[in-house]
Motif scaffolding. Structure first.
Motif, PDB file in Angstrom:
ATOM      1  N   MET A   1       2.824 -67.999  32.968  1.00 42.57           N
ATOM      2  CA  MET A   1       2.580 -66.641  32.497  1.00 42.57           C
ATOM      3  C   MET A   1       1.416 -66.701  31.512  1.00 42.57           C
TER       4      MET A   1
ATOM      5  N   GLY B   1       8.166 -58.561  30.839  1.00 45.57           N
ATOM      6  CA  GLY B   1       6.958 -58.956  31.549  1.00 45.57           C
ATOM      7  C   GLY B   1       6.165 -60.064  30.882  1.00 45.57           C
ATOM      8  N   SER B   2       6.653 -60.550  29.735  1.00 43.41           N
ATOM      9  CA  SER B   2       5.977 -61.640  29.032  1.00 43.41           C
ATOM     10  C   SER B   2       6.969 -62.328  28.097  1.00 43.41           C
TER      11      SER B   2
ATOM     12  N   ASP C   1       9.133 -62.592  33.678  1.00 47.73           N
ATOM     13  CA  ASP C   1       8.086 -62.944  34.638  1.00 47.73           C
ATOM     14  C   ASP C   1       6.963 -61.935  34.484  1.00 47.73           C
ATOM     15  N   ASP C   2       5.731 -62.390  34.645  1.00 48.02           N
ATOM     16  CA  ASP C   2       4.606 -61.464  34.523  1.00 48.02           C
ATOM     17  C   ASP C   2       4.346 -60.694  35.812  1.00 48.02           C
TER      18      ASP C   2
END
Length: 112
Positions: free
Chosen positions: A63, A40-41, A16-17
Motif C-alpha cells: 500500500m 483504504g490505508s 487495502d488500498d
C-alpha cells in the motif's frame, strides 16, 4: 432479576488500498456474526483503531505511504491482543520476514 449482557460481536478490520478488494472481503462476511470495518490505508485503519476495539485485522502488504508490515506493527502496539493476517499478491521472502518480525503477524495469506 439479573440480566446477562448481550454478547458483543467480533470486529473485523480489512485494510487495502484497492476498493474492489475491500468490497470482496466485505462480501465474504455478509451474514456472518461479525462487524466489518473497511480502511483504504494504514493511516485510516490506525485512526479507526483509536475508537474501535478490533479482534481481527486483514491487511494488504503493498500500500502507498505505509506498507502492511509497518501498519501491523503499529496496530500491534495499539491493540496487542488483536489477531493479525497479512495478505499479498506478491510473495517474496523479504516481505514475509519483514511482516513476521515487524508486523508480528499471525498468518500470511497469498491473494489469488
Amino acid at each position: 432479576m439479573v440480566t446477562t449482557p448481550a454478547p458483543s460481536i467480533p470486529v473485523l478490520l480489512c485494510v487495502d488500498d484497492e476498493a474492489g478488494i475491500l468490497k470482496s472481503l466485505q462480501r465474504l462476511f455478509v451474514g456472518q456474526p461479525v462487524r466489518v470495518l473497511l480502511a483504504g490505508s494504514g493511516q485510516q485503519a490506525l485512526q479507526l483503531m483509536q475508537t474501535e476495539k478490533v479482534q481481527l485485522i486483514i491487511s494488504d502488504m503493498r500500500m502507498p505511504q505505509m506498507n502492511g508490515a509497518e501498519f501491523l506493527a503499529q496496530a500491534a502496539q495499539l491493540q496487542p491482543d488483536c489477531y493479525r493476517i497479512l495478505m499479498t499478491g506478491y510473495a517474496d521472502l523479504a516481505s514475509t520476514v519483514q511482516a513476521i518480525n515487524i508486523g508480528k503477524i499471525h498468518r500470511y495469506v497469498q491473494k489469488p
